[in-house]
Enzyme design. Structure first.
Site, PDB file in Angstrom:
ATOM      1  NE  ARG A  71      56.749  69.212  48.609  1.00 48.94           N
ATOM      2  CZ  ARG A  71      56.887  68.589  47.583  1.00 48.94           C
ATOM      3  NH1 ARG A  71      57.414  68.497  46.356  1.00 48.94           N
ATOM      4  NH2 ARG A  71      55.683  67.692  47.509  1.00 48.94           N
ATOM      5  CE  LYS A  74      75.444  83.042  58.049  1.00 51.80           C
ATOM      6  NZ  LYS A  74      76.421  82.365  57.682  1.00 51.80           N
TER       7      LYS A  74
HETATM    8  C1  PLP Z   1      76.607  81.132  57.214  1.00 56.86           C
HETATM    9  C2  PLP Z   1      77.484  80.637  55.863  1.00 56.86           C
HETATM   10  C3  PLP Z   1      76.931  79.446  55.344  1.00 56.86           C
HETATM   11  C4  PLP Z   1      75.760  78.410  55.604  1.00 56.86           C
HETATM   12  O1  PLP Z   1      74.555  79.206  55.516  1.00 56.86           O
HETATM   13  P1  PLP Z   1      73.382  78.808  56.770  1.00 56.86           P
HETATM   14  O2  PLP Z   1      72.356  79.807  56.372  1.00 56.86           O
HETATM   15  O3  PLP Z   1      73.868  79.116  58.277  1.00 56.86           O
HETATM   16  O4  PLP Z   1      72.978  77.598  56.781  1.00 56.86           O
HETATM   17  C5  PLP Z   1      77.621  79.285  53.928  1.00 56.86           C
HETATM   18  N1  PLP Z   1      78.696  79.893  53.598  1.00 56.86           N
HETATM   19  C6  PLP Z   1      78.954  81.020  54.356  1.00 56.86           C
HETATM   20  C7  PLP Z   1      80.243  81.706  53.895  1.00 56.86           C
HETATM   21  C8  PLP Z   1      78.368  81.352  55.529  1.00 56.86           C
HETATM   22  O5  PLP Z   1      78.820  82.352  56.165  1.00 56.86           O
END
Ligand code: PLP
Length: 366
Positions: A42, A190
């Site tokens: 962790r 992403k």
């Molecule tokens: C998807 C997203 C988040 C959140 O991320 P997660 O991995 O879904 O928790 C934050 N900011 C932007 C611009 C995003 O597209």
């Protein structure tokens, strides 16, 4: 090292005596007590160390902290603030993080949500207890562009920290630290992951200071950390990030131009278009305009839904940044209190052949 080289070599800190070329996956949660050894996974583990090293270098920062999701990364910044602090955040902030501030920190932190493209409004929003300015550029889903450098000047003048959600641009196209940001945030789910199969998040700091120590404490003590497996996969995916981004951006530019000339489309939002109100600022702080665009359909939400259902190569699903093209009518995902127009479609251009992506729209818009 240039970015493409860094993406490939920056995540390999190979300590293994067998001398593998690729950083091995270390699943062990605990380490034999020794001087300088890692202790417990962790707190740290070899795969997370590789990923954090890579992310810090890509964003030209001093250190990085990896989290189990983008939201965990963002919320950690808010958790590191003193109770009673005031945050200035974009009115179109990523809806999950806006909800985080409003529900998890109600009564603990104050927040003003302003149009970050209007510097006068940002200036007017400062209070004596303002400790953090949050920008997201390009923003989700309206692709609004905030001037990181100008906002960083305002933040400095008021003694506030500037954090930038750099998920849409990625370090391939934008390094917020070079424009004065103190903290950079990413949803690694992403483009870093890039294949719609890893959930993750990250923070990168310009300098290792007291606030960063607090964030590291939230990471390690709060424990919303990614697994060694996730860190391994992210290092693997990031090797192709620079080339993937070039393809995503090329496809988005072509589709943005095509859609803005179609009579059934009301308006296209893409910072690469000269008509986009943030185009000049984007051209100043970005080296490419990214792979996401959004557009409004003239005949409304139902027509938008019909258009989505006719497309063959665009999957109707939320999220973005994968090799597969994704499409969604964004307001439907954001819920009833959204400010996003009901007829707005968000498009994440994938790496399918450009002609297939284009012909699919030509067919569906006939
Ligand atoms: C998807 C997203 C988040 C959140 O991320 P997660 O991995 O879904 O928790 C934050 N900011 C932007 C611009 C995003 O597209």
């Amino acid at each position: 090292m240039r970015l493409e080289t860094l993406a490939i070599h920056g995540g390999n800190i190979v300590t293994d005596s067998e001398k593998p070329v690729i950083q091995p996956i270390t699943l062990s949660t605990t380490f034999i007590h020794q001087e300088d050894s890692m202790i417990y996974s962790r707190a740290n583990n070899p795969n997370r160390a590789s990923l954090e090293n890579l992310l810090a270098k890509l964003e030209q920062g001093a250190d990085a902290a990896a989290f189990s999701s983008g939201n965990a990364a963002g919320v950690s910044v808010f958790q590191a603030l003193e109770p009673g602090s005031h945050i200035i955040a974009p009115d179109d902030m990523y809806h999950g993080l806006k909800k985080g501030i409003q529900t998890l920190f109600a009564g603990v932190l104050e927040a003003s949500f302003v149009d970050m493209t209007d510097l006068d409004k940002v200036e007017q929003a400062f209070k004596s207890n303002t400790k953090l300015i949050w920008v997201e550029t390009p923003s989700n889903p309206l692709l609004k562009i905030s001037d990181i450098e100008a906002i960083s000047r305002l933040a400095k003048a008021h003694g506030a920290i500037l954090a930038c959600d750099n998920t849409f641009a990625t370090p391939v196209f934008q390094n917020p630290i070079l424009f004065g940001a103190d903290i950079v945030m990413h949803s690694s789910t992403k483009y870093f992951g890039g294949h719609s199969d890893i959930l993750g998040g990250a923070l990168i700091t310009k300098s290792k200071n007291e606030f960063w120590e607090k964030i590291k404490n939230v990471q390690i003590t709060g424990g919303a950390v990614p697994s060694p497996m996730d860190c391994y996969y992210l290092c693997r995916s990031i090797k192709t990030l620079p080339y993937r981004m070039k393809g995503h951006a090329e496809h988005a530019m072509v589709l943005a131009n095509y859609l803005s000339q179609n009579s059934k489309i009301e308006k296209v939002f893409y910072p690469g278009l000269k008509a986009h109100p943030g185009h000049e600022i984007a051209a100043k702080q970005m080296s490419g305009f990214g792979g996401i665009l959004s557009f409004q359909v003239k005949e409304g939400a139902d027509a938008a839904d019909r258009l989505i259902s006719k497309l063959k190569y665009y999957t109707n699903a939320t999220s973005l940044g994968g090799v597969e093209s994704l499409i969604e009518r964004r307001a439907a995902s954001e819920g009833p209190d959204t400010l996003t127009p009901q007829n707005l479609i968000r498009l994440s251009l994938g790496l399918e052949h450009l002609d297939d992506l284009l012909e699919d729209f030509e067919e569906a818009l006939k």
